[in-house]
Design a protein around this motif. Structure first.
Motif, PDB file in Angstrom:
ATOM      1  N   GLU A   4       0.831  -1.211   0.000  1.00  0.00           N
ATOM      2  CA  GLU A   4       0.000   0.000   0.000  1.00  0.00           C
ATOM      3  C   GLU A   4       0.867   1.262   0.000  1.00  0.00           C
ATOM      4  O   GLU A   4       0.541   2.245  -0.678  1.00  0.00           O
ATOM      5  N   ILE A   5       1.967   1.233   0.729  1.00  0.00           N
ATOM      6  CA  ILE A   5       2.882   2.389   0.736  1.00  0.00           C
ATOM      7  C   ILE A   5       3.450   2.603  -0.659  1.00  0.00           C
ATOM      8  O   ILE A   5       3.529   3.737  -1.140  1.00  0.00           O
ATOM      9  N   LEU A   6       3.832   1.524  -1.330  1.00  0.00           N
ATOM     10  CA  LEU A   6       4.378   1.656  -2.686  1.00  0.00           C
ATOM     11  C   LEU A   6       3.323   2.183  -3.661  1.00  0.00           C
ATOM     12  O   LEU A   6       3.640   3.007  -4.536  1.00  0.00           O
ATOM     13  N   ALA A   7       2.090   1.753  -3.520  1.00  0.00           N
ATOM     14  CA  ALA A   7       1.008   2.297  -4.352  1.00  0.00           C
ATOM     15  C   ALA A   7       0.835   3.788  -4.067  1.00  0.00           C
ATOM     16  O   ALA A   7       0.671   4.596  -4.990  1.00  0.00           O
ATOM     17  N   HIS A   8       0.878   4.142  -2.784  1.00  0.00           N
ATOM     18  CA  HIS A   8       0.772   5.545  -2.380  1.00  0.00           C
ATOM     19  C   HIS A   8       1.918   6.366  -2.987  1.00  0.00           C
ATOM     20  O   HIS A   8       1.691   7.450  -3.520  1.00  0.00           O
ATOM     21  N   LEU A   9       3.141   5.859  -2.919  1.00  0.00           N
ATOM     22  CA  LEU A   9       4.279   6.585  -3.490  1.00  0.00           C
ATOM     23  C   LEU A   9       4.103   6.798  -4.990  1.00  0.00           C
ATOM     24  O   LEU A   9       4.408   7.882  -5.500  1.00  0.00           O
ATOM     25  N   SER A  10       3.594   5.783  -5.680  1.00  0.00           N
ATOM     26  CA  SER A  10       3.408   5.941  -7.125  1.00  0.00           C
ATOM     27  C   SER A  10       2.371   7.020  -7.429  1.00  0.00           C
ATOM     28  O   SER A  10       2.565   7.837  -8.334  1.00  0.00           O
ATOM     29  N   GLU A  11       1.305   7.069  -6.658  1.00  0.00           N
ATOM     30  CA  GLU A  11       0.270   8.081  -6.912  1.00  0.00           C
ATOM     31  C   GLU A  11       0.683   9.452  -6.395  1.00  0.00           C
ATOM     32  O   GLU A  11       0.311  10.471  -6.977  1.00  0.00           O
ATOM     33  N   THR A  12       1.478   9.496  -5.347  1.00  0.00           N
ATOM     34  CA  THR A  12       2.006  10.779  -4.868  1.00  0.00           C
ATOM     35  C   THR A  12       2.922  11.391  -5.927  1.00  0.00           C
ATOM     36  O   THR A  12       2.960  12.607  -6.096  1.00  0.00           O
ATOM     37  N   GLU A  13       3.638  10.541  -6.640  1.00  0.00           N
ATOM     38  CA  GLU A  13       4.522  11.051  -7.691  1.00  0.00           C
ATOM     39  C   GLU A  13       3.710  11.669  -8.830  1.00  0.00           C
ATOM     40  O   GLU A  13       4.150  12.627  -9.454  1.00  0.00           O
ATOM     41  N   ILE A  14       2.510  11.160  -9.076  1.00  0.00           N
ATOM     42  CA  ILE A  14       1.619  11.782 -10.066  1.00  0.00           C
ATOM     43  C   ILE A  14       1.280  13.204  -9.609  1.00  0.00           C
ATOM     44  O   ILE A  14       1.366  14.155 -10.387  1.00  0.00           O
ATOM     45  N   VAL A  15       0.904  13.339  -8.354  1.00  0.00           N
ATOM     46  CA  VAL A  15       0.546  14.648  -7.797  1.00  0.00           C
ATOM     47  C   VAL A  15       1.743  15.597  -7.872  1.00  0.00           C
ATOM     48  O   VAL A  15       1.615  16.743  -8.313  1.00  0.00           O
ATOM     49  N   SER A  16       2.896  15.124  -7.456  1.00  0.00           N
ATOM     50  CA  SER A  16       4.094  15.969  -7.471  1.00  0.00           C
ATOM     51  C   SER A  16       4.445  16.398  -8.889  1.00  0.00           C
ATOM     52  O   SER A  16       4.799  17.560  -9.122  1.00  0.00           O
ATOM     53  N   SER A  17       4.344  15.471  -9.826  1.00  0.00           N
ATOM     54  CA  SER A  17       4.635  15.792 -11.231  1.00  0.00           C
ATOM     55  C   SER A  17       3.762  16.938 -11.717  1.00  0.00           C
ATOM     56  O   SER A  17       4.242  17.881 -12.353  1.00  0.00           O
ATOM     57  N   TRP A  18       2.490  16.838 -11.402  1.00  0.00           N
ATOM     58  CA  TRP A  18       1.557  17.876 -11.822  1.00  0.00           C
ATOM     59  C   TRP A  18       1.884  19.202 -11.114  1.00  0.00           C
ATOM     60  O   TRP A  18       1.901  20.263 -11.750  1.00  0.00           O
ATOM     61  N   ARG A  19       2.144  19.163  -9.821  1.00  0.00           N
ATOM     62  CA  ARG A  19       2.433  20.386  -9.077  1.00  0.00           C
ATOM     63  C   ARG A  19       3.699  21.074  -9.601  1.00  0.00           C
ATOM     64  O   ARG A  19       3.709  22.284  -9.787  1.00  0.00           O
ATOM     65  N   TYR A  20       4.771  20.301  -9.815  1.00  0.00           N
ATOM     66  CA  TYR A  20       6.003  20.914 -10.348  1.00  0.00           C
ATOM     67  C   TYR A  20       5.712  21.654 -11.645  1.00  0.00           C
ATOM     68  O   TYR A  20       6.090  22.810 -11.830  1.00  0.00           O
ATOM     69  N   ARG A  21       5.025  20.990 -12.533  1.00  0.00           N
ATOM     70  CA  ARG A  21       4.785  21.560 -13.857  1.00  0.00           C
ATOM     71  C   ARG A  21       3.835  22.756 -13.807  1.00  0.00           C
ATOM     72  O   ARG A  21       4.004  23.722 -14.544  1.00  0.00           O
ATOM     73  N   GLN A  22       2.855  22.707 -12.930  1.00  0.00           N
ATOM     74  CA  GLN A  22       1.958  23.851 -12.781  1.00  0.00           C
ATOM     75  C   GLN A  22       2.698  25.067 -12.248  1.00  0.00           C
ATOM     76  O   GLN A  22       2.492  26.183 -12.710  1.00  0.00           O
ATOM     77  N   MET A  23       3.565  24.868 -11.267  1.00  0.00           N
ATOM     78  CA  MET A  23       4.327  25.988 -10.704  1.00  0.00           C
ATOM     79  C   MET A  23       5.262  26.593 -11.740  1.00  0.00           C
ATOM     80  O   MET A  23       5.407  27.816 -11.819  1.00  0.00           O
ATOM     81  N   ILE A  24       5.902  25.737 -12.537  1.00  0.00           N
ATOM     82  CA  ILE A  24       6.823  26.234 -13.558  1.00  0.00           C
ATOM     83  C   ILE A  24       6.064  27.005 -14.631  1.00  0.00           C
ATOM     84  O   ILE A  24       6.489  28.075 -15.057  1.00  0.00           O
ATOM     85  N   GLU A  25       4.927  26.490 -15.014  1.00  0.00           N
ATOM     86  CA  GLU A  25       4.139  27.128 -16.070  1.00  0.00           C
ATOM     87  C   GLU A  25       3.381  28.360 -15.580  1.00  0.00           C
ATOM     88  O   GLU A  25       3.274  29.353 -16.287  1.00  0.00           O
ATOM     89  N   HIS A  26       2.846  28.304 -14.365  1.00  0.00           N
ATOM     90  CA  HIS A  26       1.987  29.367 -13.837  1.00  0.00           C
ATOM     91  C   HIS A  26       2.494  29.790 -12.458  1.00  0.00           C
ATOM     92  O   HIS A  26       1.970  29.349 -11.433  1.00  0.00           O
ATOM     93  N   ASP A  27       3.518  30.626 -12.440  1.00  0.00           N
ATOM     94  CA  ASP A  27       4.099  31.067 -11.170  1.00  0.00           C
ATOM     95  C   ASP A  27       3.001  31.623 -10.263  1.00  0.00           C
ATOM     96  O   ASP A  27       2.197  32.452 -10.675  1.00  0.00           O
ATOM     97  N   GLY A  28       2.945  31.113  -9.025  1.00  0.00           N
ATOM     98  CA  GLY A  28       1.952  31.564  -8.057  1.00  0.00           C
ATOM     99  C   GLY A  28       0.644  30.788  -8.097  1.00  0.00           C
ATOM    100  O   GLY A  28      -0.311  31.152  -7.410  1.00  0.00           O
ATOM    101  N   THR A  29       0.592  29.722  -8.855  1.00  0.00           N
ATOM    102  CA  THR A  29      -0.645  28.957  -9.023  1.00  0.00           C
ATOM    103  C   THR A  29      -1.140  28.340  -7.711  1.00  0.00           C
ATOM    104  O   THR A  29      -0.339  27.953  -6.860  1.00  0.00           O
ATOM    105  N   PRO A  30      -2.452  28.245  -7.540  1.00  0.00           N
ATOM    106  CA  PRO A  30      -2.978  27.511  -6.376  1.00  0.00           C
ATOM    107  C   PRO A  30      -2.690  26.014  -6.525  1.00  0.00           C
ATOM    108  O   PRO A  30      -2.784  25.465  -7.624  1.00  0.00           O
ATOM    109  N   LEU A  31      -2.341  25.377  -5.425  1.00  0.00           N
ATOM    110  CA  LEU A  31      -2.077  23.939  -5.410  1.00  0.00           C
ATOM    111  C   LEU A  31      -3.036  23.290  -4.422  1.00  0.00           C
ATOM    112  O   LEU A  31      -2.848  23.378  -3.210  1.00  0.00           O
ATOM    113  N   PRO A  32      -4.077  22.654  -4.933  1.00  0.00           N
ATOM    114  CA  PRO A  32      -5.039  22.040  -4.015  1.00  0.00           C
ATOM    115  C   PRO A  32      -4.421  20.850  -3.288  1.00  0.00           C
ATOM    116  O   PRO A  32      -3.497  20.209  -3.781  1.00  0.00           O
ATOM    117  N   SER A  33      -4.946  20.573  -2.122  1.00  0.00           N
ATOM    118  CA  SER A  33      -4.539  19.370  -1.405  1.00  0.00           C
ATOM    119  C   SER A  33      -5.335  18.201  -1.981  1.00  0.00           C
ATOM    120  O   SER A  33      -6.190  18.389  -2.849  1.00  0.00           O
TER     121      SER A  33
END
Length: 166
Positions: free
Chosen positions: A56-85
């Motif tokens: 379950e932890i490994l599944a969580h890590l894989s899905e957390t990486e999806i979230v992180s990937s999206w957040r990194y790219r949103q911040m780079i593209e849209h400086d100051g963007t809201p990041l929902p939890s």
């Protein structure tokens, strides 16, 4: 229950004095080493009813990486963007983490992490400082998120280390 401030402080303390990208680069190898040769039934065994199994932890890590990937790219593209939890327990239920194969989750995690590491290698100093505003953690730069992800990795590696210990 841990507050967001306590969680952030605890996670960042785990990587104090360490390079966040080095930690992220080493995570997959460390995880693979920890689960090598461990029977699947042990990887699915919860240490307590309210604690996740290694699988379950490994599944969580894989899905957390999806979230992180999206957040990194949103911040780079849209400086100051809201990041929902997000609700990790809902994601766990929707993703049926308890039925996931640990090796497959590790493979997904590895692919996503490699994509992020490739992106990091191309970022300019300015891009590392672009930021978002996290719904629970406030102002967060790309560099800040990378550090928090490294701490998150370290936290879960330690949980897995304890779970697979003889």
């Amino acid at each position: 229950m841990e507050t967001q401030e306590q969680y952030k402080a605890r996670i960042l303390a785990l990587v104090e004095g360490k390079d966040s990208l080095t930690v992220q680069r080493e995570t997959v190898k460390e995880l693979a080493k920890l689960i090598a040769g461990i029977p699947a039934d042990k990887l699915r065994q919860r240490p307590a009813p309210d604690r996740w199994s290694v699988a379950e932890i490994l599944a969580h890590l894989s899905e957390t990486e999806i979230v992180s990937s999206w957040r990194y790219r949103q911040m780079i593209e849209h400086d100051g963007t809201p990041l929902p939890s997000y609700d990790q327990d809902l994601w766990e239920a929707l993703g049926e983490y308890s039925s996931r194969d640990a090796e497959k989750s590790l493979q997904v995690f590895q692919s996503l992490r490699e994509a992020n590491l490739r992106m990091f290698a191309r970022l300019s100093p300015e891009q590392w400082q672009r930021h978002g505003v996290h719904a629970e953690r406030g102002h967060m730069s790309v560099a800040d998120l990378a550090r928090q992800v490294a701490g998150h990795d370290t936290n879960h590696i330690e949980q897995i280390r304890k779970a697979v210990a003889p």
